[in-house]
Structures are given as structure tokens and as C-alpha cells.
Design a protein around this motif. Structure first.
Motif, PDB file in Angstrom:
ATOM      1  N   ASN A 155       0.821  -1.205   0.000  1.00 45.09           N
ATOM      2  CA  ASN A 155       0.000   0.000   0.000  1.00 45.09           C
ATOM      3  C   ASN A 155       0.857   1.258   0.000  1.00 45.09           C
ATOM      4  O   ASN A 155       0.536   2.251  -0.666  1.00 45.09           O
ATOM      5  N   GLY A 206      -4.262  -1.251  -5.890  1.00 48.05           N
ATOM      6  CA  GLY A 206      -4.464  -1.195  -4.451  1.00 48.05           C
ATOM      7  C   GLY A 206      -5.705  -1.938  -3.999  1.00 48.05           C
ATOM      8  O   GLY A 206      -5.678  -2.633  -2.973  1.00 48.05           O
ATOM      9  N   ILE A 253      -4.102   5.791  -0.727  1.00 45.94           N
ATOM     10  CA  ILE A 253      -3.489   6.075  -2.025  1.00 45.94           C
ATOM     11  C   ILE A 253      -3.870   7.469  -2.494  1.00 45.94           C
ATOM     12  O   ILE A 253      -3.026   8.247  -2.955  1.00 45.94           O
TER      13      ILE A 253
END
Length: 442
Positions: free
Chosen positions: A237, A352, A368
Motif C-alpha cells: 500500500n 491497491g 493512495i
């Protein structure tokens, strides 16, 4: 005698009511992102009047613009948690109203402090737009189409940036920047009503033959902190978020603010013409987002798209700023291609989502998106500060004028970030477009 084999019936199409809610809700959320981008780029077409009205230089204008990004970025994980917990309907309706209130506050601001407060409130409201649209896409549409919807939402938002820097630049010239901001606040009232009427938090049907087309599996509510812990334990991530940060710097620093005065200075055009020229970068992002997303979905791979887009963006931005004797038309083509290539970054959201538990999808996407927007908060003031350091003392109508050499030095940040993003790409893991599978379920 063997009984004849009856072919399996095709899966039932989702009812029209489900399709209406799916597309209606997503369209309203994406439309909010369109509005948020108009507000995001507003300082780029008001640099000179902001400098004049508040008697400040480039660094302060960069900071004023960046307040939006700081507020926006700080709320990305909380808004992902809130959307996972309470659903997009209430969250988006309230956030649209907040953005409109901030726009009105800026329009009426008698001093720089209130302008900062209004800009921060705009960032607070706009923070929920993109994540909200992706959560709705995750809830109502099939996983194999998520990269497309991520790119499509980005395209709608960037179309707002194009409109905000192009046609609406003429509105600023006609109305003045204060009345322009007040008029934008009225937009929010109408959009908030549409959000409340059309957005629904969960699909009405959990499994009606349209489960793949309209609804994800439903999960019981869990403590908000658990989803955050789950996201923070996933190292990929942070790599995905870092890649998104680096690839967004040129779009937000150049396309979102400093490209307009640079274009006017380099080619001797007025602010409206420079705004239209710079809008080509945002147009490139708007066009490229769905194209890269669709290509990635068709390939079933994410990393090749991220690399190809990054390389194209790097070459194009370097040519736009540093290629000598570049005609104005060729400059706009290079700027467009830079935005088109940079928009491949939207595929990182699909990457993601596919590496995180669906129960914390909104939180992962928020992380993100936080880094994506944080790039603007960091880079816009840095470019402004670099310009101030090279300023020769020249002003026109109370606004500072910077030499082309100063712009070129400050803009070295742009290809450097693209290059760093390409290097970070090496550490990303390919998901092959497959949904997340928990380790204990593998």
C-alpha cells in the motif's frame, strides 16, 4: 440412454432499478469530483488578482492553493473509514455542502486568513469526491471493471479542471474572482440535493443473478480502527501510494497552478489563452484515464500500463519545458501527452484494491488518494518558493513577474518526480487483475 444436457441459463440481468441506482449514484459522485476539480484549479486562473488583492508573492499564493491539498490529503484515510462505515450517501451529501460553504467563504474573504479558512473548507469537502465514486463503483459494478471506473472518474474530474482553466477563465475575467467563487457555491446546493436523491449506500439485491454485475458480498460492520490496521500492515500500500504521489506532482504543480503563468510568460499570451493551453494537460489526463484503465482490464495486468504511462509522461514534460524553439501548438501537444501518460496512475487504484481486503477497500483507496493529493500540497509551494528565490524584483499591476530561466529551474522537479516514480514501479507487485484473497482462504 443419456438424458440431453440442458444448457445453463445465462445469468439474469440486473433489474433496471438497480442499474439506474448504480449509474445514477456513480454519476453524481463523479460529478462532484468534476466540481471539486474546478475549485482545485481556481487559483491557477486567479494568480495575479490574488497577489494584488492580498499583496503577496508566489510562495504565499502557492501556500493558499496548497491549503486545499493539505486538508484534502489529511482526510483521505478518515474519509475512507467514514465511507466504509456510514456509506457514501450521507458522507457525500455533507461534503458537497462543505465545499460550497468554503467557496462562499473565499469569495467574501476580507483578508488572507479567511481566504485560507475557506480554501481549507473546500479541501475538506472535496476530499470525499474521488474515494466516494470508487466506493460506489466497488459496491455496484463488477470487480473486473474497477480499473475502468477509476479511470472514468478521473476523466470526469479532470474534465472539470479543463473547464475550470479554459471556459471558466473567461468567467473570472467577466465577474471577478470573488463573484466567481460565490457563484460556484450555489452549484453545491443543487449537487447536494442530487446526491441525497440518487446515491444509495448498498445495492438493493445481494444475489439476484446480478451479484457480479451489481453487488459485492455484504460484510458485518467492524470497528473502524480494524480496517486501518489491516491497511497499514500491507507494505505494498505504501509503495503504491508513493508511486501515485510522484506521478501526480507534475499534473498538480504544473497543470494545476504554475503552468498558466509560465505559458503566458513564455509565449506572450493572455491568462485566458494560457488557461486554455494548460487545460490540454488536464484534457490529456481526462482522455487517458479510461483508456489506460480499459487497456489494463483487457490485459488483466496493471504494471505494464503504469510503466508505459510513466515513460510517456516523462518524455513529454521534458520536451514541453526544455525543448528550445518549441512552437505554441507543439507545446500544447507535449503538455497533452504528458497528462495522457500521467493518467495511467489511475490504474494504481485498481492495484491497491486488488491487494486489500474488501472490508477495508475504502480505507486503502483513501491512503493512495491521500498521497496523490499530498503531492500538490507539497509541490505547489515548493515551486512558488523556488520562483521567489529567483525573482528579480519586477512587478506588473502589483503582481510579481518571474523570468523564464527561473521557471525552468523550478520545473526540474517535474521530470525528476516522473523518473523517481518509474524507479519505484520496480518494487510494485503485479495483481493480474484478480480480487483479493485472504491468506487463510488461499
Amino acid at each position: 440412454m443419456t438424458a440431453p444436457v440442458t444448457p445453463a441459463a445465462p445469468p439474469a440481468s440486473p433489474p433496471r432499478s438497480v442499474l439506474f441506482l448504480a449509474w445514477g449514484g456513480w454519476s453524481v459522485a463523479a460529478g462532484f469530483f468534476f466540481y471539486a476539480w474546478i475549485l482545485r484549479v481556481a487559483p491557477s486562473i486567479t494568480v495575479e488578482p490574488l497577489m494584488r488583492d492580498f499583496a503577496v508573492g508566489g510562495a504565499i499564493v502557492g501556500n493558499l492553493s496548497a491549503v486545499y491539498f493539505w486538508a484534502y490529503a489529511a482526510l483521505q484515510i478518515p474519509c475512507g473509514l467514514a465511507t466504509d462505515r456510514w456509506g457514501p450517501r450521507r458522507v457525500l451529501t455533507i461534503s458537497i455542502l462543505a465545499a460550497g460553504l468554503g467557496s462562499a467563504a473565499m469569495g467574501f474573504a476580507p483578508n488572507l486568513e479567511l481566504a485560507y479558512a475557506g480554501r481549507a473548507l473546500i479541501g475538506f469537502g472535496a476530499a470525499f469526491a474521488f474515494v466516494g465514486s470508487m466506493v460506489i463503483a466497488a459496491q455496484w459494478f463488477p470487480p473486473r471493471r474497477f480499473a475502468f471506473f477509476s479511470g472514468a472518474a478521473l476523466a470526469v474530474g479532470l474534465a472539470g479542471g479543463v473547464v475550470g482553466q479554459g471556459p471558466l477563465a473567461a468567467a473570472v475575467a467577466a465577474l471577478g474572482w470573488r463573484d466567481y467563487m460565490i457563484a460556484l457555491s450555489g452549484w453545491a446546493l443543487i449537487h447536494a440535493l442530487l446526491a441525497w436523491l440518487l446515491i444509495r449506500d448498498r445495492p438493493a439485491l445481494a444475489d439476484n443473478g446480478a451479484a457480479d454485475a451489481a453487488a459485492p458480498a455484504q460484510f458485518p460492520k467492524e470497528p473502524m480502527g480494524r480496517g486501518l490496521q489491516r491497511v497499514l500492515r500491507q507494505p505494498q500500500n505504501f509503495l503504491i501510494a508513493g508511486y501515485a504521489f510522484l506521478m501526480s506532482v507534475p499534473i498538480l504543480a504544473f497543470g494545476g497552478l504554475w503552468g498558466v503563468p509560465y505559458t503566458a510568460a513564455r509565449f506572450g499570451v493572455d491568462t485566458t489563452s494560457a488557461g486554455f493551453a494548460m487545460a490540454t494537460m488536464l484534457l490529456g489526463v481526462a482522455c487517458g484515464g479510461p483508456v489506460w484503465g480499459l487497456l489494463s482490464d483487457r490485459m488483466g495486468r496493471r504494471k505494464p500500463v503504469l510503466l508505459a504511462g510513466g515513460l510517456l509522461a516523462l518524455v513529454a514534460i521534458a520536451a514541453a519545458v526544455y525543448l528550445p524553439g518549441l512552437p505554441f501548438a507543439a507545446f500544447q501537444v507535449c503538455v497533452f501527452l504528458s497528462g495522457f501518460g500521467g493518467s495511467a496512475m489511475a490504474t494504481a487504484y485498481a492495484l491497491g484494491r486488488e491487494q486489500n481486503d474488501p472490508r477495508s477497500a475504502g480505507t486503502a483507496l483513501g491512503l493512495i488518494n491521500m498521497c496523490t493529493v499530498l503531492s500538490g500540497a507539497v509541490s505547489q509551494p515548493i515551486v512558488g518558493l523556488l520562483l521567489d528565490l529567483s525573482w528579480g524584483g519586477e512587478t506588473v499591476n502589483g503582481a510579481r513577474v518571474y523570468a523564464l530561466a527561473a521557471y525552468k529551474e523550478a520545473f526540474l522537479l517535474l521530470p525528476a518526480c516522473y523518473l523517481a516514480g518509474i524507479l519505484m514501479w520496480l518494487a510494485l507487485k503485479e495483481s493480474h487483475g484478480r480480487p483479493f484473497v485472504a491468506p487463510d482462504a488461499a
